[in-house]
Each structure stands twice: as C-alpha cells, then as structure tokens.
Design an enzyme around this catalytic site. Structure first.
Site, PDB file in Angstrom:
ATOM      1  N   SER A 124       0.979  -1.319  -0.265  1.00 17.42           N
ATOM      2  CA  SER A 124       0.019   0.048  -0.112  1.00 17.42           C
ATOM      3  C   SER A 124       0.759   1.363  -0.091  1.00 17.42           C
ATOM      4  O   SER A 124       0.519   2.331  -0.293  1.00 17.42           O
ATOM      5  CB  SER A 124      -0.783   0.133   1.310  1.00 17.42           C
ATOM      6  OG  SER A 124      -0.329  -0.281   2.319  1.00 17.42           O
ATOM      7  N   HIS A 158      -2.173  -2.666  -6.632  1.00 21.62           N
ATOM      8  CA  HIS A 158      -2.914  -2.441  -5.359  1.00 21.62           C
ATOM      9  C   HIS A 158      -4.422  -2.466  -5.387  1.00 21.62           C
ATOM     10  O   HIS A 158      -4.974  -1.635  -5.818  1.00 21.62           O
ATOM     11  CB  HIS A 158      -2.134  -0.892  -5.089  1.00 21.62           C
ATOM     12  CG  HIS A 158      -2.667  -0.266  -3.813  1.00 21.62           C
ATOM     13  ND1 HIS A 158      -2.932   0.815  -3.359  1.00 21.62           N
ATOM     14  CD2 HIS A 158      -3.078  -1.020  -2.416  1.00 21.62           C
ATOM     15  CE1 HIS A 158      -3.338   1.029  -2.004  1.00 21.62           C
ATOM     16  NE2 HIS A 158      -3.338  -0.223  -1.485  1.00 21.62           N
ATOM     17  N   GLU A 170      -5.038  -0.276  -8.217  1.00 24.36           N
ATOM     18  CA  GLU A 170      -4.063   1.126  -8.768  1.00 24.36           C
ATOM     19  C   GLU A 170      -2.806   0.243  -9.267  1.00 24.36           C
ATOM     20  O   GLU A 170      -2.268  -0.816  -8.706  1.00 24.36           O
ATOM     21  CB  GLU A 170      -3.614   1.728  -7.327  1.00 24.36           C
ATOM     22  CG  GLU A 170      -2.918   3.002  -7.607  1.00 24.36           C
ATOM     23  CD  GLU A 170      -2.940   3.685  -6.211  1.00 24.36           C
ATOM     24  OE1 GLU A 170      -2.694   3.033  -5.275  1.00 24.36           O
ATOM     25  OE2 GLU A 170      -2.739   4.947  -6.334  1.00 24.36           O
ATOM     26  N   ASN A 208      -3.126   6.280  -1.347  1.00 28.59           N
ATOM     27  CA  ASN A 208      -2.801   6.612   0.281  1.00 28.59           C
ATOM     28  C   ASN A 208      -2.023   7.830   0.408  1.00 28.59           C
ATOM     29  O   ASN A 208      -2.037   8.296   1.626  1.00 28.59           O
ATOM     30  CB  ASN A 208      -2.061   5.510   0.614  1.00 28.59           C
ATOM     31  CG  ASN A 208      -2.774   4.210   0.985  1.00 28.59           C
ATOM     32  OD1 ASN A 208      -4.049   4.556   1.511  1.00 28.59           O
ATOM     33  ND2 ASN A 208      -2.370   2.991   0.907  1.00 28.59           N
TER      34      ASN A 208
END
Ligand code: 3HC
Length: 302
Positions: A124, A158, A170, A208
């Site tokens: 992440s 991701h 992602e 993130n």
C-alpha cells in the site's frame, strides 16, 4: 485491441484479507487457477472459509450458479511452499508491510519462479522501485540486459479492501517496470472485474498519499477536541456521501496500517504535514488497532 494478460496460473502469497480477496476475484472472475500460500495454517483455513462464505452468498443471492461457484472454488489450491509456484505466470504478494521482508520474498521469487513470470506486490505504500532492485542477480548491473529483464517484471498491483467489493486496482510502475509487464498486469486486473488507475512510484502512490493524511487529520481533529468522533464521521458520511467516516475507515483499514503508511509518507517526503498524529501513535501503542483487534475509535464484537 485488448492485450492478453497471458496468466494461465497465478500464485498468491499471503492469505490475509487482501490475499484471500485477490485469490477470490482471480478464480471467480478471471477464471485463473490460483495457488495460495501462507506460512500460517490458521490463516489459510480462515481465508478458505471466507472464500466459501462469499461464494455461498453469491449463490444464495442468485448472482452465481452453484456449478460456477464450485468451479471457482476448485480453481483455488493451497500450497505449502513457494517451490510449488515455480510454474506460475504471475505471483501477487500480499504479506505484512515491511520493506526488508518484501525484498527477501522477491529475491526468493526471482530465484524460484519462472524468469518470465510477473512479480506483483499489493503493497500500500512501499517503493516498488526498491523492491524491484532486490531481484537483480548478484553481480549483474541494474542497467544491463540481465538486470533490466529481472527488475522489469516487478510491478505494484494495489487492491482495495474489501477486494471482492471495491472496483479499483491501482497499477504502480517502478522505475524499472517494463511496458509488457504493465500492459499484462492491467489486462489481468481488468479480467478480475476491476477498473485500473495508474500511479507513479511515490510514497503512498495516489491513493494513500491522499487518503492517509485525511484520516490522520481527522484523528488530529478528535485529539484537539474540534468535534466528537461521531460528528467527524457523520460529517463525511452525510455531507460528502462517503460510505464510512474517516475514523471508522481508519478502524476498518487497521490503525497500525494507517500509522505505518503515514510514517512512510513522512519519511519519504520529510514534509511535516505528514507527521503522524500523537493519538494515532498512542492507539497503536495500546494495541487498539481497530476492527481486527475489537477496539479502535469504535468497539467491535468480532
Ligand atoms: N469481504 C467481502 N465482502 C464484503 C466485506 C468483506 N470484508 N464486507 C462487506 N462486504 C460485502 C457484503 O457482503 C455486501 O455484499 P452484497 O451486496 O453482495 O450483499 C456488501 O459488501 C455491502 O456490505 P454491507 O451491506 O454489510 O455493509 P455496507 O453497505 O456498510 O458496506 C463496505 C460495507 C463495502 C465495507 C462499505 O462500508 C465501504 O465501501 N466502506 C469503505 C471501504 C473503503 O474505503 N475501502 C478502501 C480502504 S483503503 C485500502 O484498502 C487501501 C489500503 O492500502 C489501505
């Protein structure tokens, strides 16, 4: 013209929430045989029972024929060792967020898995470029043909939690990732029923880098007494139509995960705007990690 992903067999490393979800969508939607590995037998049995529950729910809601559910389940096999994955065309790693651990795993993959297989990580926030650097054989130059071929097959893929529900993957390119790896990874994510958004390899990627400061700021608001927990979450649920407010979402993701990503952003940018909230640090110190530990900003009966 759509590009063939060419994944005839997939390896998934890690049978936690994310690995299990990735195995599920790959077997059900991409219809690819999956070899699932976790060093914990308990985690494997938890993962498989979640998959059985999800398939049974889809059948009971009339979205899936029982025979299709049985076929999807039969595509998922568990394996005891990485050696069993030597013939996969792609492996997706979904283990704990730790750079040294991931580097060691990818070095191991590179030695054991076919040299043309894609090596994907579900990280992440850890740099894909740093992970890709680890697969270059000792003595080979990073920019030479051997180094480029080895590291060019590493990519970030991701997924979002819960994987069966969230529509996005992602796709993150390391500095070294080859165009072929990117194209085939995108095609595979689409075959899993996902839409793809691409990001460069910056700390936290797009998702993130934006989400964690939001959650961190919400925790700072609570810390400073700007508003109550319920009012902070209500503001975003009802004012912005978010499915969960930021504190509930932090609990859902895991406060330890939020802290670790926030620390990666802070270290990776040296920008004080990413400094983790003291309350977030204290919650993790207390092991109030959110939903998974039964207590975070809310309490849970797991
Ligand atoms: N696994 C699989 N399916 C799940 C699930 C899980 N853990 N939790 C819920 N679902 C499914 C339910 O079975 C249900 O499916 P159905 O429509 O087929 O019956 C559907 O999701 C809706 O569930 P519920 O009715 O029980 O509950 P909600 O409507 O409240 O939805 C939610 C639950 C989908 C989790 C919703 O609250 C939501 O979308 N929350 C935000 C999630 C989010 O933002 N995820 C991203 C986190 S960030 C991330 O993953 C990146 C990482 O790097 C940190």
């Amino acid at each position: 013209m759509s590009i063939a992903h060419g994944i005839k067999r997939l390896g998934v490393l890690g049978a936690g929430q994310m690995g299990t979800g990735i195995a599920f969508v790959s077997a059900l939607h991409a219809k690819v045989p999956v070899l699932l590995h976790d060093k914990s037998a308990h985690q494997i049995s938890k993962g498989l029972s979640l998959i059985d529950k999800l398939l049974a729910k889809d059948v009971s809601k009339g979205r899936l024929q029982p025979s299709d559910a049985d076929e999807a389940r039969a595509r998922i096999q568990t394996v005891d060792a990485l050696e069993a994955m030597r013939d996969v065309d792609m492996v997706v790693e979904a283990v704990t967020e730790n750079l040294d651990l991931k580097r060691a795993i990818f070095r191991d993959f590179a030695a054991k898995i076919r040299p043309d297989a894609i090596l994907a990580t579900n990280t992440s926030s850890i740099s894909i470029t740093k992970i890709a650097r680890a697969v270059i054989p000792e003595g080979a130059s990073a920019a030479g043909e051997e180094g480029k071929a080895a590291s060019g097959r590493v990519v970030g893929l991701h997924f979002f939690n819960p994987v069966p529900v969230m529509k996005l993957v992602e796709l993150i390119s390391a500095v070294q990732t080859s165009q072929d790896t990117l194209d085939r990874s995108r095609a595979f994510a689409e075959a899993c029923g996902k839409e793809v958004a691409t990001s460069q390899d910056v700390p936290g990627f797009v998702s993130n880098a934006l989400l964690m400061p939001f959650i961190n700021e919400a925790i700072m608001c609570l810390e400073k007494g700007v508003a109550t927990r319920d009012d902070i979450d209500k503001t975003f649920r009802l004012g912005m139509a978010h499915p969960m407010g930021p504190l509930q979402l932090g609990d859902f993701i895991g406060l330890d995960t939020c802290l670790s990503i926030q620390q990666t952003l802070y270290k990776g940018t040296s920008d004080s705007k990413y400094r983790p909230s003291v309350l977030l640090e204290r919650m993790v110190d207390a092991q109030y990690l959110g939903k998974k530990s039964g207590r975070g900003f809310y309490e849970y009966n797991n």
